[in-house]
Design a protein around this motif. Structure first.
Motif, PDB file in Angstrom:
ATOM      1  N   VAL A  69      -4.530   5.050   6.679  1.00 62.55           N
ATOM      2  CA  VAL A  69      -4.506   6.387   7.824  1.00 62.55           C
ATOM      3  C   VAL A  69      -4.629   5.792   9.185  1.00 62.55           C
ATOM      4  O   VAL A  69      -5.802   5.259   9.493  1.00 62.55           O
ATOM      5  N   PRO A  70      -3.596   6.104  10.141  1.00 65.17           N
ATOM      6  CA  PRO A  70      -3.728   5.620  11.188  1.00 65.17           C
ATOM      7  C   PRO A  70      -4.810   6.736  12.124  1.00 65.17           C
ATOM      8  O   PRO A  70      -4.856   7.844  11.539  1.00 65.17           O
ATOM      9  N   PHE A  71      -5.484   6.045  12.992  1.00 66.21           N
ATOM     10  CA  PHE A  71      -6.478   7.026  13.807  1.00 66.21           C
ATOM     11  C   PHE A  71      -6.532   6.730  15.253  1.00 66.21           C
ATOM     12  O   PHE A  71      -6.019   5.522  15.714  1.00 66.21           O
ATOM     13  N   SER A  72      -6.971   7.497  16.086  1.00 65.13           N
ATOM     14  CA  SER A  72      -7.285   7.238  17.175  1.00 65.13           C
ATOM     15  C   SER A  72      -8.791   7.090  17.627  1.00 65.13           C
ATOM     16  O   SER A  72      -9.527   7.911  16.617  1.00 65.13           O
ATOM     17  N   GLY A  73      -9.294   6.849  18.472  1.00 69.33           N
ATOM     18  CA  GLY A  73     -10.597   6.749  18.918  1.00 69.33           C
ATOM     19  C   GLY A  73     -11.087   5.161  18.355  1.00 69.33           C
ATOM     20  O   GLY A  73     -10.330   4.223  18.239  1.00 69.33           O
ATOM     21  N   SER A 111      -5.895   1.460  12.210  1.00 67.97           N
ATOM     22  CA  SER A 111      -5.729   1.606  10.680  1.00 67.97           C
ATOM     23  C   SER A 111      -6.708   1.670   9.745  1.00 67.97           C
ATOM     24  O   SER A 111      -7.594   0.650   9.756  1.00 67.97           O
ATOM     25  N   PHE A 112      -7.215   2.739   9.042  1.00 63.77           N
ATOM     26  CA  PHE A 112      -8.149   3.007   8.115  1.00 63.77           C
ATOM     27  C   PHE A 112      -7.494   2.667   6.847  1.00 63.77           C
ATOM     28  O   PHE A 112      -6.726   3.730   6.459  1.00 63.77           O
ATOM     29  N   SER A 113      -7.565   1.441   6.174  1.00 65.51           N
ATOM     30  CA  SER A 113      -6.912   1.289   4.941  1.00 65.51           C
ATOM     31  C   SER A 113      -8.025   1.623   3.655  1.00 65.51           C
ATOM     32  O   SER A 113      -9.092   1.103   3.887  1.00 65.51           O
ATOM     33  N   ILE A 144      -5.770  12.360  -4.226  1.00 63.02           N
ATOM     34  CA  ILE A 144      -6.792  11.439  -3.542  1.00 63.02           C
ATOM     35  C   ILE A 144      -6.807  11.399  -2.089  1.00 63.02           C
ATOM     36  O   ILE A 144      -7.535  11.567  -1.252  1.00 63.02           O
ATOM     37  N   GLU A 145      -5.366  10.630  -2.104  1.00 67.32           N
ATOM     38  CA  GLU A 145      -4.893  10.462  -0.472  1.00 67.32           C
ATOM     39  C   GLU A 145      -4.738  11.580   0.158  1.00 67.32           C
ATOM     40  O   GLU A 145      -5.253  11.480   1.227  1.00 67.32           O
ATOM     41  N   SER A 146      -4.456  12.670  -0.227  1.00 68.20           N
ATOM     42  CA  SER A 146      -4.175  13.975   0.518  1.00 68.20           C
ATOM     43  C   SER A 146      -5.578  14.299   0.837  1.00 68.20           C
ATOM     44  O   SER A 146      -5.622  14.867   2.244  1.00 68.20           O
ATOM     45  N   GLN A 147      -6.508  14.281   0.206  1.00 71.12           N
ATOM     46  CA  GLN A 147      -7.857  14.894   0.483  1.00 71.12           C
ATOM     47  C   GLN A 147      -8.677  13.983   1.598  1.00 71.12           C
ATOM     48  O   GLN A 147      -9.076  14.298   2.557  1.00 71.12           O
ATOM     49  N   VAL A 148      -8.428  12.430   1.397  1.00 67.24           N
ATOM     50  CA  VAL A 148      -9.032  11.664   2.451  1.00 67.24           C
ATOM     51  C   VAL A 148      -8.304  11.845   3.617  1.00 67.24           C
ATOM     52  O   VAL A 148      -9.022  11.903   4.836  1.00 67.24           O
TER      53      VAL A 148
END
Length: 88
Positions: A8-12, A60-62, A77-81
């Motif tokens: 999941v890509p993230f900013s911050g 990236s949060f892997s 599970i991926e959708s919920q995360v």
């Protein structure tokens, strides 16, 4: 059981995304162990526990789901995360 991996890509900052993940997992009654670079988690569900590991590289949060109930698809599970991490 086959593992399910996604990023999941993230900013911050890494501490901010780890704090979001920790808060969401603990709110769901789970356990979160780790630091700003990697760790593991367990989340109870009515069908059984979901267990996994995480690591952070760049923005990236892997996640690797290492154990899950047979009836729960990895995509769910991926959708919920992703929903947990999108919340401010």
């Amino acid at each position: 059981m086959a593992k399910h991996s996604f990023s999941v890509p993230f900013s911050g900052s890494a501490p901010e995304i780890v704090a979001k993940a920790r808060a969401a997992i603990e709110k769901a009654g789970g356990q979160f162990n780790g630091a700003d670079s990697n760790g593991d988690f367990t989340v109870p569900t009515p069908a059984g526990a979901v267990k996994g590991t995480y690591s952070i590289a760049a923005q990236s949060f892997s996640v690797v789901i290492t154990d899950k109930p047979f009836l729960v698809p990895g995509s769910a599970i991926e959708s919920q995360v992703r929903k947990f991490l999108d919340k401010a």
